[in-house]
Scaffold this active site. Structure first.
Site, mmCIF file in Angstrom:
data_model
loop_
_atom_site.group_PDB
_atom_site.id
_atom_site.type_symbol
_atom_site.label_atom_id
_atom_site.label_comp_id
_atom_site.label_asym_id
_atom_site.label_seq_id
_atom_site.Cartn_x
_atom_site.Cartn_y
_atom_site.Cartn_z
ATOM 1 N N GLN A 1 110.476 111.599 22.620
ATOM 2 C CA GLN A 1 109.502 111.550 23.725
ATOM 3 C C GLN A 1 108.079 111.855 23.262
ATOM 4 O O GLN A 1 107.113 111.366 23.832
ATOM 5 C CB GLN A 1 109.885 112.535 24.829
ATOM 6 C CG GLN A 1 110.920 112.007 25.773
ATOM 7 C CD GLN A 1 112.264 112.641 25.529
ATOM 8 O OE1 GLN A 1 112.368 113.848 25.550
ATOM 9 N NE2 GLN A 1 113.262 111.842 25.254
ATOM 10 N N CYS B 1 104.459 119.666 27.068
ATOM 11 C CA CYS B 1 105.082 120.934 27.449
ATOM 12 C C CYS B 1 105.160 121.890 26.265
ATOM 13 O O CYS B 1 105.232 123.094 26.452
ATOM 14 C CB CYS B 1 106.462 120.684 28.027
ATOM 15 S SG CYS B 1 107.511 119.778 26.906
#
Ligand code: NAP
Length: 484
Positions: free
Chosen positions: A116, A50
């Site tokens: 992450q 992202c």
């Protein structure tokens, strides 16, 4: 061989651009195949998250290859070059290697130290192994980056208590709404991010949480993990009715099309009904036209920057410690890369000597005629082999054990020149890797300044180098003129 990186990230491009370049997993294999069709690209890896799209390539000609990656990005995003170039950065050789190590360690993340990204880099490493067979450079690069990131996470406190995109999103919502515990919260999606959102919302006191997801089984599974908190679940068909009764909606799906837009919301909401949307998806799940609805407040990943600023400050010291570890591992990777290229030059030299030996032996044996017995032929052959091996032994040991990078580089260069070895790309990349900022980075800054923006910090250094090269060229010119 050279390593180059062309990409864009949350630091160089807003979410509206990043979403156009996001490459979903099902298209990665195809994209890699397309990149490897370009004449100067040997290997390719794509890190698409992202917050970034980064294309790592192993190339035989660095400036042309960087142009080819940029061409690919224009084609993929359907953005003209003139629009895209301002968001791109290019890093070469050890700058690219170091960058990947920093990215994997969470040092380049929107939320400094978040974990992450390591899972995403590991996933890219798996794809690299799948799509690049054999002992390839990107394979080793991603392997090393994952190892370095693990080291950083275990040997520094960078990951301890680190916030993540999802916890920052909950924090942002908490700041914006009056009382989280009184809010009716809907989460769209039931993947990793949605799970983290539920965890953080519960820990911040949210009590009315509904999950809506495309596959209702996954929504149920997630809701069951938090059954004590009374989390409800629904199929995607219920999306608009849930949104219509919610105060706060988080969207976190991998859909490449917006799930909510102005028209849908206008139809579902009462006039002047307030609603807050926090969209952490890239590509965004909430269309930009929703901003036109006066009573709906929309936030996206880029809006999280304000929430994470404080977190960045407290993590700076840990980031400095992490950089020291990265520097050590960067040197280890450079040593591996150099040894790979030293081996390549050595084998080139060995092949050349072997060819000479074979040719001369054949000539000598044919002159001696058939009278020369087979066992004598074998003895002569063994003799010539031993001579070659003995001549090569000492220089090869010296080369392999040479710790001084500059001395080793010079020896290899001399070897190539003296024996006229045909390994030009090995030499040029070797030269580039050994300088602290490769000359190729400087050259690409000059040639491709209209092609891709070199990372600002590197560009400044590159410019200084360029200036000194230009000054040097000027001095040479003046000397030449005064001599003639
Ligand atoms: P994930 O674990 O792969 O989950 C994907 C979710 O999206 C699933 O709930 C899936 O539904 C749903 N989905 C996929 N395609 C859909 C479609 N066409 N229509 C409706 N729903 C669809 O992904 P994730 O890691 O949670 O990421 C979700 C979003 O958050 C992505 O946009 C990602 O870029 C963004 N994000 C991720 C991170 C991260 O670190 N992972 C960080 C920040 C933001 P099914 O269960 O039915 O398949």
């Amino acid at each position: 061989m050279n390593i180059a990186l062309v990409g864009l990230s949350h630091k160089t491009a807003p979410v509206e651009i990043r979403e156009k370049l996001s490459i979903p997993e099902e298209r990665i294999e195809n994209a890699i195949a397309q990149l490897c069709k370009y004449s100067h690209i040997e290997e390719a890896a794509i890190l698409s998250t992202c917050n970034r799209l980064e294309i790592y390539v192993v190339v035989n000609q660095i400036d042309r290859a960087a142009q080819q990656v940029t061409e690919f990005l224009c084609e993929y995003s359907k953005l003209p070059f003139a629009d895209l170039q301002q968001y791109l950065f290019t890093l070469l050789q050890q700058d690219a290697v170091k960058h990947l190590m920093q990215v994997a360690s969470g040092l380049d993340s929107l939320v400094l130290g978040e974990g992450q990204i390591l899972a995403q880099v590991k996933h890219t490493f798996q794809l690299v192994q799948q799509y690049n067979q054999g002992e390839r450079i990107l394979n080793q690069l991603f392997k090393q980056a994952v190892t370095t990131a693990k080291r950083v996470r275990t040997q520094t406190s960078i990951g301890t208590g680190a916030v993540s995109v999802s916890s920052a999103a909950v924090e942002l919502a908490q700041i914006k709404v009056e009382k989280l515990s009184a809010c009716r919260v809907t989460i769209v999606g039931a993947g990793n991010m949605a799970r983290r959102l539920v965890q953080h919302l519960i820990s911040k006191g949210a009590t009315q949480i509904s999950i809506v997801n495309r596959s209702v089984e996954r929504a149920e599974e997630l809701a069951n993990q938090f059954s004590d908190a009374g989390v409800q679940y629904y199929p995607l068909a219920e999306l608009m009715s849930l949104v219509a009764t919610a105060d706060l909606v988080f969207t976190s799906t991998a859909s490449v099309e917006p799930l909510l837009d102005k028209a849908k919301l206008k139809a579902a909401l009462q006039p002047e009904q307030p609603l807050m949307l926090v969209d952490i998806s890239v590509p965004r799940n909430v269309d930009a036209d929703v901003n036109e609805l006066p009573h709906v407040r929309v936030f996206n990943v880029d809006d999280l920057k304000t929430v994470v600023a404080q977190n960045q400050e407290s993590r700076r010291q840990m980031a400095i410690e992490a950089q020291a570890l990265i520097q050590e591992d960067l040197e280890a990777f450079q040593t591996w890369l150099r040894s790979r290229e030293t081996v390549s030059i050595i084998s080139c030299l060995r092949d050349k000597l072997e060819k000479i030996r074979e040719q001369e032996l054949e000539k000598a044996l044919s002159r001696m005629g058939s009278d020369f017995a087979k066992k004598h032929q074998e003895a002569v052959e063994a003799l010539t082999l031993r001579i070659i091996n003995k001549i090569l032994h000492e220089p090869m040991v010296q080369l392999r054990t040479q710790r001084d990078v500059e001395a080793q580089r010079l020896v290899l260069q001399v070897l190539q020149e003296l024996f006229n070895l045909d390994t030009p790309e090995v030499q040029s990349s070797f030269v580039a890797q050994t300088s602290s900022l490769s000359i190729s980075t400087v050259e690409i800054a000059a040639k491709n300044i209209n092609v891709a923006q070199v990372n600002r910090e590197h560009y400044k250094v590159a410019q200084m180098r360029l200036e000194s090269i230009e000054v040097h060229a000027k001095v040479e010119e003046v000397i030449a003129q005064s001599v003639t």
